[in-house]
Design an enzyme around this catalytic site. Structure first.
Site, PDB file in Angstrom:
ATOM      1  N   ARG A 115       0.854  -1.198   0.000  1.00 55.46           N
ATOM      2  CA  ARG A 115       0.000   0.000   0.000  1.00 55.46           C
ATOM      3  C   ARG A 115       0.885   1.241   0.000  1.00 55.46           C
ATOM      4  NH1 ARG A 115      -1.386   1.680   4.648  1.00 55.46           N
ATOM      5  NH2 ARG A 115      -2.237  -0.268   5.463  1.00 55.46           N
ATOM      6  N   TYR A 164     -16.678  16.536 -14.783  1.00 56.87           N
ATOM      7  CA  TYR A 164     -17.071  15.126 -14.825  1.00 56.87           C
ATOM      8  C   TYR A 164     -18.156  14.851 -13.773  1.00 56.87           C
ATOM      9  CZ  TYR A 164     -16.621  10.062 -14.500  1.00 56.87           C
ATOM     10  OH  TYR A 164     -16.873   8.719 -14.482  1.00 56.87           O
ATOM     11  N   ASP A 174      -8.075  18.459 -14.168  1.00 50.48           N
ATOM     12  CA  ASP A 174      -8.322  17.090 -14.595  1.00 50.48           C
ATOM     13  C   ASP A 174      -7.931  17.026 -16.074  1.00 50.48           C
ATOM     14  OD1 ASP A 174      -9.437  14.733 -15.607  1.00 50.48           O
ATOM     15  OD2 ASP A 174     -11.124  14.767 -14.214  1.00 50.48           O
ATOM     16  N   LYS A 211      -8.718   6.042 -19.238  1.00 45.60           N
ATOM     17  CA  LYS A 211      -9.060   6.536 -20.561  1.00 45.60           C
ATOM     18  C   LYS A 211      -7.844   6.441 -21.501  1.00 45.60           C
ATOM     19  CE  LYS A 211     -12.758   7.203 -18.186  1.00 45.60           C
ATOM     20  NZ  LYS A 211     -13.149   8.469 -17.566  1.00 45.60           N
TER      21      LYS A 211
HETATM   22  C1  LIG Z   1     -13.677   8.876 -16.293  1.00 48.44           C
HETATM   23  C2  LIG Z   1     -13.323  10.188 -15.744  1.00 48.44           C
HETATM   24  C3  LIG Z   1     -13.087  10.369 -14.367  1.00 48.44           C
HETATM   25  C4  LIG Z   1     -13.266   9.244 -13.371  1.00 48.44           C
HETATM   26  O1  LIG Z   1     -12.306   8.260 -13.553  1.00 48.44           O
HETATM   27  P1  LIG Z   1     -12.542   6.704 -13.200  1.00 48.44           P
HETATM   28  O2  LIG Z   1     -11.275   6.075 -13.631  1.00 48.44           O
HETATM   29  O3  LIG Z   1     -13.738   6.257 -13.975  1.00 48.44           O
HETATM   30  O4  LIG Z   1     -12.782   6.626 -11.734  1.00 48.44           O
HETATM   31  C5  LIG Z   1     -12.700  11.622 -13.944  1.00 48.44           C
HETATM   32  N1  LIG Z   1     -12.574  12.648 -14.793  1.00 48.44           N
HETATM   33  C6  LIG Z   1     -12.806  12.512 -16.120  1.00 48.44           C
HETATM   34  C7  LIG Z   1     -12.640  13.697 -17.008  1.00 48.44           C
HETATM   35  C8  LIG Z   1     -13.193  11.286 -16.634  1.00 48.44           C
HETATM   36  O5  LIG Z   1     -13.436  11.166 -17.937  1.00 48.44           O
END
Ligand SMILES: *Cc1c(COP(=O)(O)O)cnc(C)c1O
Length: 385
Positions: free
Chosen positions: A50, A102, A174, A199
Site C-alpha cells: 500500500r 465530470y 483534470d 481513458k
Molecule cells: C472517467 C473520468 C473520471 C473518473 O475516472 P474513473 O477512472 O472512472 O474513476 C474523472 N474525470 C474525467 C474527465 C473522466 O473522464
C-alpha cells in the site's frame, strides 16, 4: 540527464523504464504485498505494497516526468485519485468547479465531501472576471477540466493558475481528455494534475486507474500521506498495464486526433447535425485558447442531432461504434451524457449548462475513419423520423 529530448521518447523511456534488479527492459509485475526486511531497525526501501510497490513506483515516476511535475501518485481509479486530492481540504473549505466537470467529481463533492462540510460551487470557468468574484476567504481551490466533459468547453488554464496564485489557493486540472501528450498544465502554472488513467493513458479499455501529479514538496508530502493512509492504490498488474499503455500513447493519439478532425468536419457538414462541439474546429468556443495551451483539439467530439432524429434509434442502429460509458480506448465509443455520464447532475442544472437530451458524445477510436463515418451515417439515416 535523460538521453532524449522529446515526449515521444519519454513515453517509452521515462520514469524508471528498466528493472533495477535484473535489467529487464520492462518493469516486472511485482505481485507482492510485503517485503522481507534485513533486520530490526535496519534501513529498507520497500515495506508494504500500500505504501510502495516497484511496479507502481515506476508508473508514478513516469507520469511525474511526462507531466513535468516532481512527484506522481497512482490510484485504483480516477475517482480515487480525485478523492485523494479533495482530502487535502477540511471542514469549512470550499472548492470552485467548472460547470461541465465530470459527473462523478460533482457527485463525490455533492454526496460525500458534503458530509465533511467541504463545500463546492459550480462556476463558468471560461469567464475569469466572474470566477474571481467568487473567490471568498473559504475558497481553497479551483478545479477545472479543459476541454470539459461533455461540451468540450475550453478554459484558459494559465489564467486560472494565475488567478489561484494571486489569491493563494490551489489550481487543480483534470487532464484526462488531453493527457500530457497534448497538454501539460503544470508548465502553465497549475498546482495539481489529476487523471482518469482508465481513458487514453491506459488506452485499451482494460484497466481502471487514476493518477495525480504535483510540483511542490509540501503537496508531495501531504499526498503521499493521504495515499498511504486512505489506501486507494492500484495493484501491480494494473500499474504494469498503464506503463505498457503509455508507451504507445503518442502513436495512438496521433491517429485518434487525425480521425477526430475528420469526423468533426464530416458531422459539421451533415444535414442531421444541429451543432458540433470540438475545440479543434475553427470558430469553436475557446478555439484560440486551446490552440495556445494544447497541441490540438484532442479526440473527443460531441454533437447534437436535430429533433426529427430519434436518439434511441440512433444508438440502437450503430454496429461498429459501441454504446458505452468511458472513452479514450482504441475502439470508438458513443454515450448519451444526459442519461449516462451526467445523470447524477439534476435535470434543471443539465438544461442550464447545455447537456440536452439530443446530445451525443463520441470518443473517436483508431479504426479506419471510413468505417466509423459509414456507421454513424447509417445510424443517423435509420433514426430519421
Ligand atoms: C472517467 C473520468 C473520471 C473518473 O475516472 P474513473 O477512472 O472512472 O474513476 C474523472 N474525470 C474525467 C474527465 C473522466 O473522464
Amino acid at each position: 540527464m535523460a538521453n532524449y529530448k522529446y515526449i515521444d521518447s519519454a513515453l517509452i523511456h521515462g520514469g524508471i523504464s528498466t528493472d533495477e534488479f535484473t535489467g529487464a527492459v520492462n518493469v516486472p509485475i511485482y505481485q507482492t504485498s510485503t517485503y522481507r526486511q534485513t533486520g530490526l531497525g535496519e534501513e529498507f526501501k520497500w515495506e508494504y505494497s500500500r505504501t510502495g510497490n516497484p511496479t507502481r513506483t515506476a508508473l508514478e515516476a513516469l507520469i511525474a516526468e511526462l507531466e513535468g511535475g516532481t512527484a506522481g501518485f497512482a490510484f485504483g481509479s480516477g475517482m480515487a485519485a480525485i478523492t485523494a486530492v479533495l482530502s487535502l481540504f477540511g471542514s469549512g473549505d470550499k472548492i470552485l468547479i467548472s460547470s461541465n466537470v465530470y459527473g462523478g467529481t460533482f457527485r463525490v463533492l455533492d454526496k460525500v465531501f458534503s458530509h465533511f462540510n467541504i463545500g463546492y460551487s459550480i462556476e463558468d470557468t471560461t469567464d475569469l472576471a466572474a470566477l474571481e468574484s467568487k473567490i471568498t476567504p473559504e475558497v481553497k481551490a479551483i478545479l477545472v477540466e479543459s476541454p470539459a466533459n461533455p461540451l468540450l468547453t475550453v478554459t484558459d488554464l494559465a489564467a486560472v493558475a494565475a488567478l489561484a496564485k494571486k489569491h493563494g489557493i490551489l489550481s487543480i486540472v483534470d487532464n484526462t481528455f488531453m493527457t500530457p501528450y497534448l497538454q501539460r498544465p503544470i508548465g502553465l502554472g497549475v498546482d495539481i494534475v489529476v487523471h482518469s488513467a482508465t481513458k487514453y493513458l491506459g488506452g485499451h479499455s482494460d484497466v481502471v486507474a487514476g493518477l495525480v501529479v504535483v510540483n511542490d514538496d509540501a503537496l508531495t508530502q501531504r499526498l503521499a500521506f493521504i495515499q498511504n493512509s486512505t489506501g486507494g492504490v492500484p495493484g501491480p498488474f494494473d500499474s504494469f498495464l498503464l506503463i505498457r499503455g503509455i508507451k504507445t500513447l503518442g502513436v495512438r493519439l496521433d491517429r485518434h486526433v487525425e480521425n477526430a478532425e475528420k469526423a468533426a468536419r464530416y458531422l459539421q457538414n451533415h444535414k442531421a447535425v444541429k451543432k458540433v462541439y470540438y475545440p479543434g474546429l475553427p470558430g469553436a468556443q475557446g478555439y484560440e485558447i486551446n490552440k495556445r495551451q494544447a497541441k490540438n483539439g484532442g479526440a473527443m467530439i460531441s454533437f447534437e442531432l436535430y429533433e426529427n432524429y430519434d436518439i434511441k434509434k440512433f444508438f440502437k442502429s450503430l454496429r461498429l461504434v459501441a454504446l458505452a460509458e468511458s472513452l479514450g480506448g482504441v475502439e470508438s465509443l458513443v454515450c448519451h451524457p444526459a442519461s449516462m455520464t451526467h445523470a447524477a447532475i439534476p435535470y434543471e442544472v443539465r438544461q442550464r449548462i447545455g447537456i440536452t437530451d439530443g446530445l451525443i458524445r463520441l470518443s473517436v477510436g483508431i479504426e479506419s475513419i471510413d468505417d466509423i463515418l459509414a456507421d454513424l451515417d447509417r445510424a443517423i439515416a435509420e433514426s430519421e423520423e
